[in-house]
Design a protein around this motif. Structure first.
Motif, PDB file in Angstrom:
ATOM      1  N   HIS A 285      -6.324  -0.581   4.440  1.00  0.00           N
ATOM      2  CA  HIS A 285      -5.953   0.666   3.769  1.00  0.00           C
ATOM      3  C   HIS A 285      -7.110   1.129   2.889  1.00  0.00           C
ATOM      4  N   ARG A 286      -7.736   0.192   2.156  1.00  0.00           N
ATOM      5  CA  ARG A 286      -8.910   0.520   1.332  1.00  0.00           C
ATOM      6  C   ARG A 286     -10.067   1.013   2.195  1.00  0.00           C
TER       7      ARG A 286
ATOM      8  N   LEU B 118      -0.648  -0.739   7.165  1.00  0.00           N
ATOM      9  CA  LEU B 118      -1.912  -1.474   7.194  1.00  0.00           C
ATOM     10  C   LEU B 118      -1.950  -2.472   6.053  1.00  0.00           C
TER      11      LEU B 118
ATOM     12  N   ALA C 178       0.848  -1.188   0.000  1.00  0.00           N
ATOM     13  CA  ALA C 178       0.000   0.000   0.000  1.00  0.00           C
ATOM     14  C   ALA C 178       0.885   1.239   0.000  1.00  0.00           C
TER      15      ALA C 178
ATOM     16  N   LEU D 261      -0.017   5.218   5.267  1.00  0.00           N
ATOM     17  CA  LEU D 261      -0.710   4.108   5.928  1.00  0.00           C
ATOM     18  C   LEU D 261      -0.231   2.746   5.434  1.00  0.00           C
ATOM     19  N   ASN D 262       0.985   2.679   4.904  1.00  0.00           N
ATOM     20  CA  ASN D 262       1.451   1.436   4.301  1.00  0.00           C
ATOM     21  C   ASN D 262       1.706   0.318   5.301  1.00  0.00           C
TER      22      ASN D 262
ATOM     23  N   THR E  86      -9.271   4.641   2.948  1.00  0.00           N
ATOM     24  CA  THR E  86      -9.015   5.587   1.869  1.00  0.00           C
ATOM     25  C   THR E  86      -9.946   5.481   0.668  1.00  0.00           C
TER      26      THR E  86
END
Length: 180
Positions: free
Chosen positions: A138-139, A133, A126, A130-131, A142
């Motif tokens: 993450h989806r 997660l 990601a 927030l990488n 976001t």
């Protein structure tokens, strides 16, 4: 989609079907279970037990073969005993696959007819701050196509819970799956 989106939107759809057909036998416990069943089966298989093989939460229970199995059992139970529980479960599962947009994954949907359905996907991290997660969470944070159905589903569930509370219907719901 996550729990609230699946359970809430499927429950609302089942309620609309019940209202339009005047069917009194819909067990909303089975509606909720059916709305989550593919993930309840596939997430442990694909993400935990056989992660090195699949690394996906969409395997066997997200297929048309699984839906046809549930429908077959439902039609047998309907014909033999006049019970619709398995068909309600199948309906929840069908709505789960629709909400998951499984037509976008034809190799999974039409397994075992199409080969290569459960190949391990190429891993992509990601992007952004927030990488840490997982891509799914993450989806959720976001992507409006993920978090909006979750918010709507949560509102629907809250509505039904408040109605059950107002009408003292929790015991009835737990006993026979009726919501009103």
């Amino acid at each position: 989609m996550f729990i609230f989106g699946h359970a809430g939107l499927t429950t609302l759809t089942a309620r609309a079907i019940q209202k339009s057909t005047n069917e009194k036998r819909i067990d909303y416990r089975l509606v909720v279970i059916g709305s989550l069943l593919p993930d309840l089966i596939d997430k442990p298989i694909g993400r935990i037990l056989f992660q090195s093989r699949f690394e996906s939460g969409r395997v066997f229970a997200h297929t048309l073969a699984f839906i046809l199995l549930l429908i077959s059992m439902g039609l047998y139970r309907l014909y033999r005993y006049k019970k619709i529980g398995w068909l309600v479960l199948a309906g929840g599962t069908i709505l789960h696959d629709i909400l998951d947009q499984m037509w976008m994954f034809p190799k999974i949907l039409f397994w075992p007819l199409l080969s290569g359905a459960f190949k391990k996907p190429a891993h992509t991290a990601a992007k952004g701050s927030l990488n840490w997660l997982s891509p799914e969470y993450h989806r959720l944070i976001t992507d409006q196509h993920t978090y909006i159905p979750e918010i709507i589903g949560a509102i629907i569930i809250i509505y039904f819970v408040l109605r059950l509370n107002k009408h003292h219907g929790f015991k009835t719901f737990l006993k026979n799956g009726s919501i009103f």
